[in-house]
Design a protein around this motif. Sequence first.
Motif, PDB file in Angstrom:
ATOM      1  N   THR A   1       2.510   6.031  -5.993  1.00 10.67           N
ATOM      2  CA  THR A   1       2.090   6.181  -7.397  1.00 10.67           C
ATOM      3  C   THR A   1       1.195   7.403  -7.594  1.00 10.67           C
ATOM      4  O   THR A   1       1.024   7.861  -8.730  1.00 10.67           O
ATOM      5  CB  THR A   1       1.357   4.928  -7.886  1.00 10.67           C
ATOM      6  OG1 THR A   1       0.198   4.695  -7.070  1.00 10.67           O
ATOM      7  CG2 THR A   1       2.260   3.714  -7.848  1.00 10.67           C
ATOM      8  N   ALA A   2       0.641   7.928  -6.520  1.00  5.52           N
ATOM      9  CA  ALA A   2      -0.197   9.126  -6.649  1.00  5.52           C
ATOM     10  C   ALA A   2       0.595  10.295  -7.217  1.00  5.52           C
ATOM     11  O   ALA A   2       0.042  11.156  -7.918  1.00  5.52           O
ATOM     12  CB  ALA A   2      -0.793   9.500  -5.298  1.00  5.52           C
ATOM     13  N   PHE A   3       1.906  10.327  -6.944  1.00  3.08           N
ATOM     14  CA  PHE A   3       2.721  11.441  -7.426  1.00  3.08           C
ATOM     15  C   PHE A   3       2.867  11.431  -8.948  1.00  3.08           C
ATOM     16  O   PHE A   3       3.217  12.452  -9.546  1.00  3.08           O
ATOM     17  CB  PHE A   3       4.095  11.409  -6.763  1.00  3.08           C
ATOM     18  CG  PHE A   3       4.039  11.712  -5.293  1.00  3.08           C
ATOM     19  CD1 PHE A   3       3.865  13.011  -4.852  1.00  3.08           C
ATOM     20  CD2 PHE A   3       4.139  10.697  -4.355  1.00  3.08           C
ATOM     21  CE1 PHE A   3       3.802  13.300  -3.491  1.00  3.08           C
ATOM     22  CE2 PHE A   3       4.078  10.971  -3.004  1.00  3.08           C
ATOM     23  CZ  PHE A   3       3.905  12.276  -2.567  1.00  3.08           C
ATOM     24  N   LEU A   4       2.615  10.281  -9.579  1.00  2.63           N
ATOM     25  CA  LEU A   4       2.633  10.240 -11.042  1.00  2.63           C
ATOM     26  C   LEU A   4       1.552  11.122 -11.639  1.00  2.63           C
ATOM     27  O   LEU A   4       1.657  11.572 -12.789  1.00  2.63           O
ATOM     28  CB  LEU A   4       2.456   8.792 -11.520  1.00  2.63           C
ATOM     29  CG  LEU A   4       3.558   7.803 -11.124  1.00  2.63           C
ATOM     30  CD1 LEU A   4       3.196   6.397 -11.580  1.00  2.63           C
ATOM     31  CD2 LEU A   4       4.886   8.234 -11.735  1.00  2.63           C
ATOM     32  N   PHE A   5       0.496  11.359 -10.857  1.00  5.24           N
ATOM     33  CA  PHE A   5      -0.574  12.250 -11.311  1.00  5.24           C
ATOM     34  C   PHE A   5      -0.442  13.648 -10.715  1.00  5.24           C
ATOM     35  O   PHE A   5      -0.785  14.635 -11.367  1.00  5.24           O
ATOM     36  CB  PHE A   5      -1.944  11.672 -10.908  1.00  5.24           C
ATOM     37  CG  PHE A   5      -2.285  10.375 -11.567  1.00  5.24           C
ATOM     38  CD1 PHE A   5      -2.797  10.355 -12.861  1.00  5.24           C
ATOM     39  CD2 PHE A   5      -2.104   9.176 -10.914  1.00  5.24           C
ATOM     40  CE1 PHE A   5      -3.115   9.157 -13.475  1.00  5.24           C
ATOM     41  CE2 PHE A   5      -2.422   7.970 -11.510  1.00  5.24           C
ATOM     42  CZ  PHE A   5      -2.928   7.966 -12.807  1.00  5.24           C
TER      43      PHE A   5
ATOM     44  N   ILE B   1      -6.032   7.855  -5.922  1.00  4.93           N
ATOM     45  CA  ILE B   1      -5.009   6.840  -5.625  1.00  4.93           C
ATOM     46  C   ILE B   1      -4.689   6.833  -4.133  1.00  4.93           C
ATOM     47  O   ILE B   1      -4.563   5.767  -3.495  1.00  4.93           O
ATOM     48  CB  ILE B   1      -3.731   7.110  -6.441  1.00  4.93           C
ATOM     49  CG1 ILE B   1      -3.967   6.782  -7.933  1.00  4.93           C
ATOM     50  CG2 ILE B   1      -2.571   6.271  -5.914  1.00  4.93           C
ATOM     51  CD1 ILE B   1      -4.136   5.310  -8.228  1.00  4.93           C
ATOM     52  N   ILE B   2      -4.550   8.030  -3.545  1.00  7.50           N
ATOM     53  CA  ILE B   2      -4.275   8.112  -2.108  1.00  7.50           C
ATOM     54  C   ILE B   2      -5.427   7.507  -1.308  1.00  7.50           C
ATOM     55  O   ILE B   2      -5.211   6.744  -0.360  1.00  7.50           O
ATOM     56  CB  ILE B   2      -4.034   9.574  -1.698  1.00  7.50           C
ATOM     57  CG1 ILE B   2      -2.735  10.092  -2.324  1.00  7.50           C
ATOM     58  CG2 ILE B   2      -3.990   9.721  -0.180  1.00  7.50           C
ATOM     59  CD1 ILE B   2      -2.489  11.565  -2.102  1.00  7.50           C
ATOM     60  N   LEU B   3      -6.656   7.833  -1.702  1.00 11.09           N
ATOM     61  CA  LEU B   3      -7.819   7.278  -1.016  1.00 11.09           C
ATOM     62  C   LEU B   3      -7.879   5.762  -1.190  1.00 11.09           C
ATOM     63  O   LEU B   3      -8.215   5.031  -0.245  1.00 11.09           O
ATOM     64  CB  LEU B   3      -9.095   7.922  -1.560  1.00 11.09           C
ATOM     65  CG  LEU B   3     -10.409   7.533  -0.877  1.00 11.09           C
ATOM     66  CD1 LEU B   3     -10.373   7.876   0.607  1.00 11.09           C
ATOM     67  CD2 LEU B   3     -11.585   8.238  -1.558  1.00 11.09           C
ATOM     68  N   SER B   4      -7.507   5.289  -2.369  1.00  3.05           N
ATOM     69  CA  SER B   4      -7.477   3.845  -2.620  1.00  3.05           C
ATOM     70  C   SER B   4      -6.464   3.152  -1.721  1.00  3.05           C
ATOM     71  O   SER B   4      -6.745   2.098  -1.133  1.00  3.05           O
ATOM     72  CB  SER B   4      -7.140   3.581  -4.085  1.00  3.05           C
ATOM     73  OG  SER B   4      -6.887   2.203  -4.305  1.00  3.05           O
ATOM     74  N   ALA B   5      -5.275   3.749  -1.604  1.00  4.41           N
ATOM     75  CA  ALA B   5      -4.240   3.148  -0.762  1.00  4.41           C
ATOM     76  C   ALA B   5      -4.679   3.107   0.703  1.00  4.41           C
ATOM     77  O   ALA B   5      -4.439   2.122   1.412  1.00  4.41           O
ATOM     78  CB  ALA B   5      -2.934   3.934  -0.899  1.00  4.41           C
ATOM     79  N   TRP B   6      -5.327   4.163   1.158  1.00  4.22           N
ATOM     80  CA  TRP B   6      -5.792   4.206   2.545  1.00  4.22           C
ATOM     81  C   TRP B   6      -6.862   3.144   2.801  1.00  4.22           C
ATOM     82  O   TRP B   6      -6.808   2.404   3.786  1.00  4.22           O
ATOM     83  CB  TRP B   6      -6.329   5.594   2.859  1.00  4.22           C
ATOM     84  CG  TRP B   6      -6.938   5.698   4.219  1.00  4.22           C
ATOM     85  CD1 TRP B   6      -6.314   5.528   5.425  1.00  4.22           C
ATOM     86  CD2 TRP B   6      -8.311   5.962   4.520  1.00  4.22           C
ATOM     87  NE1 TRP B   6      -7.205   5.681   6.462  1.00  4.22           N
ATOM     88  CE2 TRP B   6      -8.442   5.953   5.935  1.00  4.22           C
ATOM     89  CE3 TRP B   6      -9.433   6.230   3.734  1.00  4.22           C
ATOM     90  CZ2 TRP B   6      -9.658   6.191   6.565  1.00  4.22           C
ATOM     91  CZ3 TRP B   6     -10.645   6.466   4.372  1.00  4.22           C
ATOM     92  CH2 TRP B   6     -10.746   6.439   5.760  1.00  4.22           C
TER      93      TRP B   6
ATOM     94  N   THR C   1       0.835  -1.207   0.000  1.00  7.12           N
ATOM     95  CA  THR C   1       0.000   0.000   0.000  1.00  7.12           C
ATOM     96  C   THR C   1       0.866   1.252   0.000  1.00  7.12           C
ATOM     97  O   THR C   1       0.450   2.291  -0.521  1.00  7.12           O
ATOM     98  CB  THR C   1      -0.936   0.018   1.223  1.00  7.12           C
ATOM     99  OG1 THR C   1      -0.171   0.065   2.431  1.00  7.12           O
ATOM    100  CG2 THR C   1      -1.821  -1.212   1.244  1.00  7.12           C
ATOM    101  N   ARG C   2       2.080   1.161   0.567  1.00  2.00           N
ATOM    102  CA  ARG C   2       2.989   2.316   0.517  1.00  2.00           C
ATOM    103  C   ARG C   2       3.397   2.605  -0.918  1.00  2.00           C
ATOM    104  O   ARG C   2       3.508   3.763  -1.332  1.00  2.00           O
ATOM    105  CB  ARG C   2       4.219   2.050   1.382  1.00  2.00           C
ATOM    106  CG  ARG C   2       3.891   1.835   2.866  1.00  2.00           C
ATOM    107  CD  ARG C   2       5.145   1.855   3.720  1.00  2.00           C
ATOM    108  NE  ARG C   2       4.845   1.527   5.116  1.00  2.00           N
ATOM    109  CZ  ARG C   2       5.134   0.377   5.692  1.00  2.00           C
ATOM    110  NH1 ARG C   2       5.766  -0.563   5.002  1.00  2.00           N
ATOM    111  NH2 ARG C   2       4.833   0.154   6.955  1.00  2.00           N
TER     112      ARG C   2
END
Length: 287
Positions: free
Chosen positions: A40-44, A66-71, A34-35
Amino acid sequence: MAERFGGKYSPGGTGSGGEVPVLAEVRPVGVWRTRVLFLTAFLFLFPAFGDGPREMLMGLAAGGLIILSAWQTREGLRAEAAYNARKVARRPVLPRKALGAVLTGLALALGGVIADQGLVYPALYALVGAGLHMGAFGLDPMADKGMAGIDAFQTGRVARAVEEGEAHLAAMKEAILRARDRGLERRVDQFAAVARGLFRTIESDPGDLTAARKYLSVYLMGARDATVKFADHYAQTRDSSARADYEALLTDLETTFAEKSRAFLTNNRSDLDVEISVLRDRLKLDH
């Protein structure tokens, strides 16, 4: 890395016969992935600030998804680990890992829209992204476990009581960190393992909840409050006398919780023997 604890009431400890099994804190598997998903959010996010207003907003939205997905995925892994550790458990109300897969798919679809690739490719990106997410993290538990023949109202009461107890243990662990003493942190973890052994015993037989209620609420609440006060005092004074008194308290709590678990297990075995005896007598009468 996890450390093995020693002592009478610790896993692998040298205690008397009929030791109560204790469980260490549940650690979900795959959290490190998940980290990677977070990163990968930074790619956007980074490229978004170099585009026009439309692209920037969509890039920020994709990164946020993506951040919400990882959380959500991380919380789903924790819920799954707790589910697997228990003998009796309800499936998670919210399938967080599945939700994470959907959010990942939506983020990749937005990425395709930002790149002006029409509608077909963004839809394919969404399907592939959600599929890869499920392949990496799996699905959420989909069914209740070990609840056949158990009253739903009783199991609900047990679940709430165990959640309250886990909250007290989490507060103890958070508070003892302020003492900045690794030995004390291990002692709190050791007590938490013994307390969780009692939790599992009650989950196996919800009828024991009434007799154990004060252990899951009053005693653990007192242990939490004592830990908070001790940690603040010890962090400032390094008072060795207070440290010894606190460790003695933890030892007393471990002994009390372990003995209560053992008593419940003994009573459960007695009830089982009675049930088996009655059933065998009935079978003899039928023949």
